[in-house]
Motif scaffolding. Structure first.
Motif, short mmCIF file in Angstrom:
data_model
loop_
_atom_site.label_atom_id
_atom_site.label_comp_id
_atom_site.label_asym_id
_atom_site.label_seq_id
_atom_site.Cartn_x
_atom_site.Cartn_y
_atom_site.Cartn_z
N VAL A 1 7.79 8.91 13.81
CA VAL A 1 7.22 7.60 13.47
C VAL A 1 5.70 7.61 13.71
O VAL A 1 4.92 7.07 12.92
N VAL A 2 5.28 8.28 14.81
CA VAL A 2 3.84 8.32 15.10
C VAL A 2 3.10 9.10 14.00
O VAL A 2 2.12 8.62 13.42
N ASP A 3 3.61 10.30 13.69
CA ASP A 3 2.89 11.14 12.73
C ASP A 3 3.02 10.64 11.30
O ASP A 3 2.06 10.69 10.53
N GLY A 4 4.22 10.14 10.97
CA GLY A 4 4.46 9.80 9.56
C GLY A 4 4.05 8.40 9.17
O GLY A 4 3.73 8.15 8.01
N LEU A 5 4.03 7.47 10.13
CA LEU A 5 3.75 6.08 9.76
C LEU A 5 2.58 5.47 10.55
O LEU A 5 1.61 4.98 9.97
N VAL A 6 2.70 5.50 11.88
CA VAL A 6 1.70 4.79 12.70
C VAL A 6 0.33 5.48 12.59
O VAL A 6 -0.70 4.80 12.48
N GLY A 7 0.33 6.81 12.57
CA GLY A 7 -0.95 7.54 12.50
C GLY A 7 -1.77 7.13 11.29
O GLY A 7 -2.92 6.67 11.44
N PRO A 8 -1.23 7.26 10.08
CA PRO A 8 -2.03 6.89 8.91
C PRO A 8 -2.47 5.43 8.91
O PRO A 8 -3.59 5.11 8.53
N ALA B 1 0.86 -1.17 0.00
CA ALA B 1 0.00 0.00 0.00
C ALA B 1 0.91 1.23 0.00
O ALA B 1 2.09 1.14 0.32
N TRP B 2 0.36 2.36 -0.36
CA TRP B 2 1.14 3.60 -0.39
C TRP B 2 0.68 4.53 0.72
O TRP B 2 -0.40 4.34 1.29
N LEU B 3 1.53 5.51 0.95
CA LEU B 3 1.19 6.54 1.93
C LEU B 3 1.12 7.88 1.21
O LEU B 3 2.06 8.25 0.50
N HIS B 4 0.01 8.58 1.37
CA HIS B 4 -0.10 9.95 0.86
C HIS B 4 0.32 10.86 2.00
O HIS B 4 -0.36 10.94 3.02
N ARG B 5 1.47 11.52 1.86
CA ARG B 5 2.06 12.21 3.00
C ARG B 5 1.46 13.60 3.20
O ARG B 5 0.79 14.15 2.33
N ALA B 6 1.77 14.17 4.37
CA ALA B 6 1.23 15.49 4.72
C ALA B 6 1.68 16.56 3.73
O ALA B 6 1.02 17.60 3.58
N ASP B 7 2.80 16.33 3.02
CA ASP B 7 3.23 17.34 2.03
C ASP B 7 2.62 17.09 0.66
O ASP B 7 2.97 17.75 -0.32
N GLY B 8 1.73 16.11 0.56
CA GLY B 8 1.04 15.88 -0.71
C GLY B 8 1.72 14.86 -1.61
O GLY B 8 1.17 14.46 -2.64
N SER B 9 2.93 14.42 -1.24
CA SER B 9 3.61 13.41 -2.09
C SER B 9 3.19 12.01 -1.66
O SER B 9 2.66 11.83 -0.55
N ALA B 10 3.44 11.02 -2.51
CA ALA B 10 3.05 9.63 -2.19
C ALA B 10 4.26 8.72 -2.29
O ALA B 10 5.07 8.84 -3.22
N VAL B 11 4.38 7.80 -1.31
CA VAL B 11 5.49 6.84 -1.29
C VAL B 11 4.95 5.47 -0.87
O VAL B 11 3.97 5.40 -0.13
N PRO B 12 5.59 4.38 -1.32
CA PRO B 12 5.15 3.06 -0.83
C PRO B 12 5.42 2.94 0.66
O PRO B 12 6.43 3.45 1.14
N LEU B 13 4.55 2.27 1.38
CA LEU B 13 4.75 2.05 2.81
C LEU B 13 5.90 1.07 3.01
O LEU B 13 6.06 0.13 2.23
N PRO B 14 6.70 1.26 4.07
CA PRO B 14 7.79 0.31 4.32
C PRO B 14 7.30 -1.12 4.41
O PRO B 14 6.20 -1.38 4.91
#
Ligand SMILES: Cc1cc2nc3c(=O)[nH]c(=O)nc-3n(C[C@H](O)[C@H](O)[C@H](O)COP(=O)(O)OP(=O)(O)OC[C@H]3O[C@@H](n4cnc5c(N)ncnc54)[C@H](O)[C@@H]3O)c2cc1C
Length: 423
Positions: free
Chosen positions: A156-163, A86-99
């Motif tokens: 880690v909380v805001d960037g990964l665990v939260g979403p 799955a991917w992550l749509h980040r707070a800056d609007g960019s998208a990256v695959p989840l680790p």
């Protein structure tokens, strides 16, 4: 004369219990308020195809659901999702695959390249401190947010665990008790002295293969098969039957009091109304640009991502091969929202364009369904099955209902061979 077992509600928990008891010769009656059984596992017809309106997969841990599907003759139809991340749509609007290696977004290796790519080097170095902190740090954490923040930091909380947690539990990490997030996580941290090592250990202990599976044609085939089998064993399933009150030794159904051994398989009527509301919007798209699944099987959305209201998007036809076949070249996506946004289909169409990295060409069909969910509630003297006792998710609900059924089989009597179904 043994009493009937009266089951209030007709979700999966109710049906697992009713089938088990009926197969062992108990007289069972299920009262379901709506016009079909299944509760949160029901079909949704969109674009001419039956998808799932809510639950679309089950956790494979413990094999409890797979074992049940085997008994029901559905083993050959168990399917695993496309393993693409799955991917992550980040707070800056960019998208990256989840680790790749993590648990609920917590990385097993904070310095892995795919983690650094998502949260940045500084946050990854802070997370690495976890390996050097004493095991006591975070040991008294009440929520998942507290634990991860204490050991790995805010990044880690805001960037990964939260979403991830928002996508799975519809709540913030600071609202999810550690034991609900994962029953043995704290224990493993104590044992290994680090959160990353605990996650690596839990990942290694998980059976190989996908963590979730589905059923070809949709998860809603499970309650249909359960109900069919329960009825074959003599259970009486009544739909359109509203349980007004649950009393010790009786149900009040549409104003009529019925005596028997009661099992509650619905929210407690005396509990406060469900406080969590979520809306799912399914869109069928004519969008050839999606053929190459540009965001894998879908995306989770970080809090504060600009211009997006959805908290997650599932690319259904990229995730499930059977759905791709059924939609024959068209695409189906499902967006999740907290609450009930205004003008939700237009919002979802806009969000799908942003999240999938291009404008949506044409929406062929769209359906929105709103769900209300309650909390787990303390149990009283009446036996309870379903998520208000077992916790959310089919693996939890099925395993728990099997255990309650086994207990009831010890305390209730078989019906006499000649007895009918009345009561
Ligand atoms: C959007 C969404 C997505 C989900 N996705 C997944 C997933 O992918 N995988 C997974 O494992 N789990 C998922 N779940 C959770 C899972 O579906 C539930 O935990 C599980 O189905 C709950 O089963 P239950 O036995 O508690 O019954 P429920 O499904 O809660 O059913 C309760 C039944 O009781 C009936 N009822 C209520 N009040 C009365 C009354 N007064 N009288 C008579 N009947 C009444 C209702 O109509 C309903 O049929 C999801 C849930 C939602 C909402």
């Amino acid at each position: 004369m043994p009493s009937d077992v009266l089951v209030a509600g007709g979700g999966v928990g109710a049906l697992v219990l009713a089938r088990r008891l009926a197969a062992a010769g108990r007289r069972v009656r299920v009262f379901e308020a709506s016009d079909r059984v299944g509760g949160q596992v029901v079909p949704l017809r969109v674009g001419g195809v039956d998808l799932d309106a809510a639950a679309e997969s089950f956790a494979t841990r413990g094999d409890v659901v797979a074992g049940l599907l085997d008994e029901l003759g559905l083993a050959a139809d168990v399917v695993t999702p496309n393993p693409a991340p799955a991917w992550l749509h980040r707070a800056d609007g960019s998208a990256v695959p989840l680790p790749a290696a993590g648990l609920l977004g917590i990385p097993a290796d904070p310095l892995a390249a795919d983690v650094v790519r998502v949260i940045g080097r500084r946050a990854a170095l802070r997370a690495r401190l976890d390996g050097m902190l004493p095991a006591s740090v975070g040991a008294d954490a009440e929520t998942l947010g507290d634990l991860v923040r204490a050991r790995m930091g805010d990044g880690v909380v805001d960037g990964l665990v939260g979403p991830v947690v928002r996508g799975v539990h519809s709540r913030e990490p600071d609202q999810v008790p550690v034991a609900i997030a994962h029953p043995t996580l704290l224990e493993r941290v104590r044992e290994h002295g680090s959160l990353a090592a605990a996650v690596a250990d839990l990942r290694a202990a998980a059976p190989a293969g996908s963590q979730v599976a589905g059923i070809r044609g949709g998860m809603h085939r499970l309650p249909q098969a359960l109900a069919g089998d329960a009825v074959r064993h003599g259970a009486d399933i009544v739909t359109g039957a509203h349980v007004d009150a649950i009393e010790p030794g009786a149900l009040v159904v549409d104003g009529r009091r019925i005596a028997g051994d009661v099992v509650r398989a619905m929210p407690d009527p005396a509990a406060p109304p469900a406080d969590r509301v979520l809306t799912l919007v399914t869109l069928v798209l004519d969008a050839p640009g999606l053929d190459r699944a540009p965001r894998g099987t879908g995306l989770l959305v970080a809090a504060g991502a600009p211009g997006v209201r959805a908290r997650a998007l599932t690319h259904i036809t990229a995730k499930w091969a059977w759905a791709a076949e059924a939609f024959d070249g068209r695409h189906a996506v499902r967006l999740s929202y907290d609450g009930e946004p205004d003008d939700v289909i237009a919002t979802a169409t806009r969000d799908a364009g942003v999240l999938l990295g291009g404008p949506v060409v044409e929406v062929e069909d769209a359906r929105s369904v709103t769900w209300r969910r309650g909390e787990r509630a303390p149990e009283g003297p009446t036996p309870v099955v379903g998520e208000t006792a077992a916790g959310t998710g089919l693996a939890a609900v099925v395993g728990h209902a099997e255990r309650v059924a086994a207990q009831l089989l010890e305390t209730t009597q078989t019906r006499p061979a000649a007895a009918g179904q009345g009561g």
